[in-house]
Design a protein around this motif. Structure first.
Motif, mmCIF file in Angstrom:
data_model
loop_
_atom_site.group_PDB
_atom_site.id
_atom_site.type_symbol
_atom_site.label_atom_id
_atom_site.label_comp_id
_atom_site.label_asym_id
_atom_site.label_seq_id
_atom_site.Cartn_x
_atom_site.Cartn_y
_atom_site.Cartn_z
ATOM 1 N N ILE A 179 25.918 43.389 46.201
ATOM 2 C CA ILE A 179 26.122 41.607 44.740
ATOM 3 C C ILE A 179 27.116 40.588 46.461
ATOM 4 C CG2 ILE A 179 27.372 41.000 42.877
ATOM 5 C CD1 ILE A 179 25.693 43.028 42.295
ATOM 6 N N VAL A 180 27.594 40.871 46.912
ATOM 7 C CA VAL A 180 28.196 40.488 47.374
ATOM 8 C C VAL A 180 27.277 38.971 48.544
ATOM 9 C CG1 VAL A 180 29.791 39.728 49.656
ATOM 10 C CG2 VAL A 180 30.591 41.326 47.743
ATOM 11 N N PHE A 200 26.545 45.503 53.673
ATOM 12 C CA PHE A 200 25.673 45.005 52.121
ATOM 13 C C PHE A 200 25.156 46.598 52.052
ATOM 14 C CE2 PHE A 200 25.782 41.340 54.716
ATOM 15 C CZ PHE A 200 27.215 40.346 54.244
ATOM 16 N N PRO A 260 25.001 49.986 50.630
ATOM 17 C CA PRO A 260 25.741 50.960 49.504
ATOM 18 C C PRO A 260 26.166 52.218 50.502
ATOM 19 C CG PRO A 260 24.092 49.863 48.164
ATOM 20 C CD PRO A 260 24.077 49.616 49.569
ATOM 21 N N GLY A 297 29.849 49.549 51.716
ATOM 22 C CA GLY A 297 29.366 48.199 51.477
ATOM 23 C C GLY A 297 28.820 47.353 50.100
ATOM 24 N N ASN A 298 28.887 46.152 49.846
ATOM 25 C CA ASN A 298 28.279 45.798 48.474
ATOM 26 C C ASN A 298 27.566 44.520 48.599
ATOM 27 O OD1 ASN A 298 29.100 44.397 46.068
ATOM 28 N ND2 ASN A 298 31.215 43.732 46.171
ATOM 29 N N THR A 305 36.619 39.754 49.097
ATOM 30 C CA THR A 305 35.263 39.751 47.654
ATOM 31 C C THR A 305 35.002 41.181 47.636
ATOM 32 O OG1 THR A 305 34.418 37.682 48.003
ATOM 33 C CG2 THR A 305 33.447 38.469 46.156
ATOM 34 N N PHE A 306 34.533 41.756 49.133
ATOM 35 C CA PHE A 306 35.495 43.334 49.429
ATOM 36 C C PHE A 306 36.517 43.798 49.061
ATOM 37 C CE2 PHE A 306 31.838 42.495 52.855
ATOM 38 C CZ PHE A 306 30.641 42.744 52.397
ATOM 39 N N LEU A 343 33.622 50.108 55.327
ATOM 40 C CA LEU A 343 32.748 48.800 55.000
ATOM 41 C C LEU A 343 34.054 47.564 55.665
ATOM 42 C CD1 LEU A 343 32.002 46.689 54.532
ATOM 43 C CD2 LEU A 343 33.073 46.688 52.131
ATOM 44 N N VAL A 401 37.125 43.948 44.490
ATOM 45 C CA VAL A 401 36.136 45.184 44.230
ATOM 46 C C VAL A 401 35.609 46.704 44.528
ATOM 47 C CG1 VAL A 401 34.209 42.555 43.258
ATOM 48 C CG2 VAL A 401 33.911 44.050 45.094
ATOM 49 N N ASN A 402 36.689 46.678 46.287
ATOM 50 C CA ASN A 402 36.135 47.790 46.551
ATOM 51 C C ASN A 402 36.772 48.421 46.399
ATOM 52 O OD1 ASN A 402 34.549 50.297 47.582
ATOM 53 N ND2 ASN A 402 33.042 48.525 48.462
#
Lengths: 552, 200
Positions: free
Chosen positions: A246-247, A237, A239, A243-244, B49-50, B131, B53-54
């Protein structure tokens, strides 16, 4: 048969547990003791969380940050949210009343897994103490109860890690409790008792437990990932490592939206038990009440992203979640109208229990209406992260759950102790709470619509006066605890004796002595197939003769 | 000690409850597995999802080697079958056979863990690299934790089954059933994990 334990009351009630107040500090496997342990422990945390809330409102009486430094304010805010949700409302509406009432309602001597039950409770005090002590050790978590990354990754790590561990323990407690409730309700029912004859609180707890079992593990997994981000510097998580965030929000709200229903569905069930008793009428529309609980369970699992309308959610998703969220108003509305119809034309005795329940109905409708408004994207974008949201969720969780907790305490206190609570003090408590609550949170709708952001210690001076009104309301709410505490302690020792069934109620827990014997019933449990049969003639066949004689 | 006697008394009650509802404990275990499965579901959803979207997710850079994970899949599927044989042997009252199958199952589980360790050492990326690496290790590691617990459970059941006086009999086979259910669950999760992580 779930109940072939020999009714050797004489022998067992002596050797079973320490008598008096000591037994509430012992590792008991009795569901009644565990239930009250949940209740008292939860109430202590409520007092702590309430003190923190008062600190927040004192800080907000002036537009500058003068009462406490900003990072302390953030810690207080985070502790307040976490304590109230994870240590007060969830454990009490589920653990306390569920443990106390569900075995009575299904006609069992205890929960399905008594040991697991005790473990579930005893996870809570250490988790709570750990959470609070983190404030004194190295500063508590300060990223709010949502712990959104990257904020939760960049703020000092110690408090955040303790926060995560504490929430994981509490989540484990709640999963164990949920499994136990599902097994008890589905497997331990007394022979002859059909599902559609269970008191409404059983259905509410079944629905809640399904939500707990399906959604809490996702939060646990998410928090484990978050703790890896903090400790091992992974990049789930974060960025800056690809990482993201929103997830995280999706996973977090997949639990935390259902958490709202984990807090209010049991409250719905409790209100459905209280209203028929004090208005002397059967619960209106039993079957529709059951279906609407299950409808709320299903819908509750598919609406989480309405918390994320401003997080760059794509339009098709916004549309879906708007529609799904608005749909929840349908089963909730059904329940609301059924409660009103239960009261309608009843012989209502205006005691503290029903006053708090009616207060719940009023507050919950107000919170529900603003909830439907918030489900609409344009409106949500306007008031997102303002005090409008604060007002909305306090109307739901305080106006909904906490009012019901108080109502339930007034209703079941004679069951717990065999003593009556003082009605006059109860009404003072209700008036102070109701007026204080509305004075505190109603003005916050105005603040939010006019753009005051939430979670900040400082604000534009034009909001000062309304904030001060809100703080006066909070003060009244804090004061309202005093008559309640006095009432509970005084009545426990000096209250007048209640008899076994002071409300002449028909639900099974009242058909035994108050407080109940260790085996719940001396002899066979009564088979109550119509728990809400007030004023119905076929009743005399189905409940024990001794009870009918009492009534005459 | 009054508290102890209360524990004993209630423990009796617990046994009586489970005697009257023989499937009660299994029901509780299934509820727990549903909860556990939801944790994995959350992880899978996060991973997918990773991936979706990534654009920076560098799974194109790493070509995951398939032989070892395929071997692992076979090991776990075979171990599910051997556990099933152990249950059948117990029903046929062939205790020796049951123990042997249990031991083989545990051995296959441990072989899986060793093979996974070996895979970890040969991978060109570490936990904190990026990631993709983080999610890879989180998913396989969390599953590996389950395999470890499962293997320990099987060894405990094996030890109980071979102890004289037989704590595991045709009348009291709940520990074996519970371990078997858990083991099948772990294997099922691995198959999904294998498809999502290595094949997609």
């Amino acid at each position: 048969m779930s109940i072939s334990v020999p009714p050797n009351t004489e022998q067992s009630s002596k050797g079973i547990q320490p008598t008096g107040w000591l037994r509430y500090f012992s590792f008991s496997l009795d569901h009644k003791v565990i239930g009250l342990q949940y209740l008292v422990c939860g109430f202590i945390f409520y007092l702590i969380g309430g003190a923190l809330a008062s600190a927040i409102r004192i800080e907000l009486t002036s537009p500058i940050s003068d009462f406490m430094p900003r990072d302390v304010y953030n810690q207080v805010l985070t502790l307040h949210g976490t304590i109230m949700i994870f240590l007060w409302i969830v454990p009490v509406v589920n653990g306390a009343f569920g443990n106390y009432l569900i075995p009575f309602y299904v006609g069992a001597r205890d929960m399905a897994f008594p040991r697991l039950n005790a473990v579930a409770f005893w996870l809570i005090p250490p988790a709570g103490l750990m959470l609070i002590s983190s404030y004194f050790i190295n500063g508590a978590a300060q990223s709010g109860w949502t712990a959104y990354p990257p904020l939760s990754i960049t703020t000092p790590a110690a408090g955040q890690i303790v926060w995560i561990l504490s929430v994981l323990l509490l989540g484990g407690s709640s999963i164990f409790g949920g499994i136990n409730f599902i097994a008890t309700i589905l497997k331990l029912r007394r022979p002859g008792l059909k599902l559609m004859q269970l008191p409404m609180y059983c259905w509410a707890m079944l629905g809640t437990s399904i939500l707990v079992v399906l959604s809490t593990p996702v939060l646990a997994g998410t928090l484990i990932l978050l703790s890896f981000d903090i400790v091992a510097h992974t990049g789930f998580f974060n960025p800056s490592l690809g990482g993201n965030v929103i997830v995280y929000q999706h996973l977090f709200w997949f639990y935390s939206h259902p958490a709202v229903y984990i807090m209010v569905l049991p409250a719905f069930g409790l209100v459905s038990e209280i209203l028929p008793v004090h208005s002397r009428k059967p619960l209106f529309g039993y079957a529709t009440m059951v279906y609407s609980i299950m409808g709320i369970v299903v819908l509750g699992l598919v609406v989480w992203a309405h918390h994320m309308f401003t997080s760059g959610t794509p339009p098709w998703m916004r549309l879906f979640f708007t529609i799904a969220t608005s749909f929840i108003a349908v089963p909730t509305g059904i329940k609301f109208f059924n409660w009103v119809a239960t009261l309608w034309g009843g012989r209502i005795s205006l005691n503290s229990a029903i006053l708090f329940s009616c207060g719940f109905i009023v507050n919950f409708v107000l919170g529900g209406i603003t909830g439907v408004a918030l489900a609409q994207v344009p409106f949500d974008v306007h008031v997102h992260d303002t005090y409008f949201v604060v007002a909305h969720f306090h109307y739901i969780v305080y106006g909904g759950s906490v009012f019901v907790i108080f109502s339930s305490i007034y209703h079941w206190y004679p069951k717990f102790t065999g003593k009556m609570l003082d009605e006059k003090l109860g009404k003072i408590h209700f008036l102070l709470t109701f007026i204080g609550f509305n004075l505190c949170f109603a003005p916050q709708h105005w603040l939010g619509l006019n753009g005051m952001p939430r979670r900040v210690a400082e604000y534009d001076p034009q909001f000062t006066f309304v904030n001060q009104i809100s703080s006066v309301g909070a003060l009244l709410m804090a004061l309202s605890t005093l008559p309640f505490l006095w009432n509970v302690f005084h009545s426990a020792f000096r209250g007048e004796s209640s008899g076994d069934n002071p409300w002449q109620a028909l639900t099974p827990e009242w058909l035994t002595s108050s407080p109940p014997p260790v085996e719940n019933w001396v002899g066979e449990p009564p088979l109550v197939t119509k728990p809400y049969g007030y004023g119905q003639s076929q009743l005399s066949k189905e409940i024990p003769n001794s009870f009918i004689e009492d009534k005459k | 000690m009054t508290t102890i006697s209360s524990v004993d008394k209630k423990a009796e009650e617990l046994t009586s409850q489970t005697e009257e509802h023989p499937d009660l404990r299994l029901f509780g275990l299934v509820s727990f597995l549903v909860a556990d499965g939801m944790t994995f579901a959350g992880f899978f959803a996060a991973y997918l999802t990773f991936k979706a979207v990534n654009p920076l997710l560098p799974d194109a850079i790493y070509e995951l080697e398939l032989p070892l994970p395929t071997l692992n899949t076979i090991l776990l599927l075979v171990s599910s079958a051997t556990f099933h044989r152990a249950g059948k042997a117990l029903e046929a009252k062939e205790s020796e056979k049951c123990q042997r199958w249990l031991l083989i199952t545990a051995g296959l589980g441990i072989a899986f863990l060793v093979s996974q360790m070996f895979e970890y050492f040969t991978l060109p990326f570490g936990l904190t690299d990026n990631l993709y690496a983080s999610t890879f290790y989180a998913l396989t590691g969390f599953h590996g934790l389950h395999v470890t617990l499962g293997a320990i459970m099987i060894l405990i059941v094996w030890w109980q089954a071979r102890s004289p006086g037989g704590r595991i009999t045709t009348e009291n086979k709940f520990p074996l059933e519970a371990a078997e259910l858990y083991w099948h669950f772990v294997d099922g999760i691995w198959v999904i994990l294998f498809i999502i992580l290595y094949l997609l």
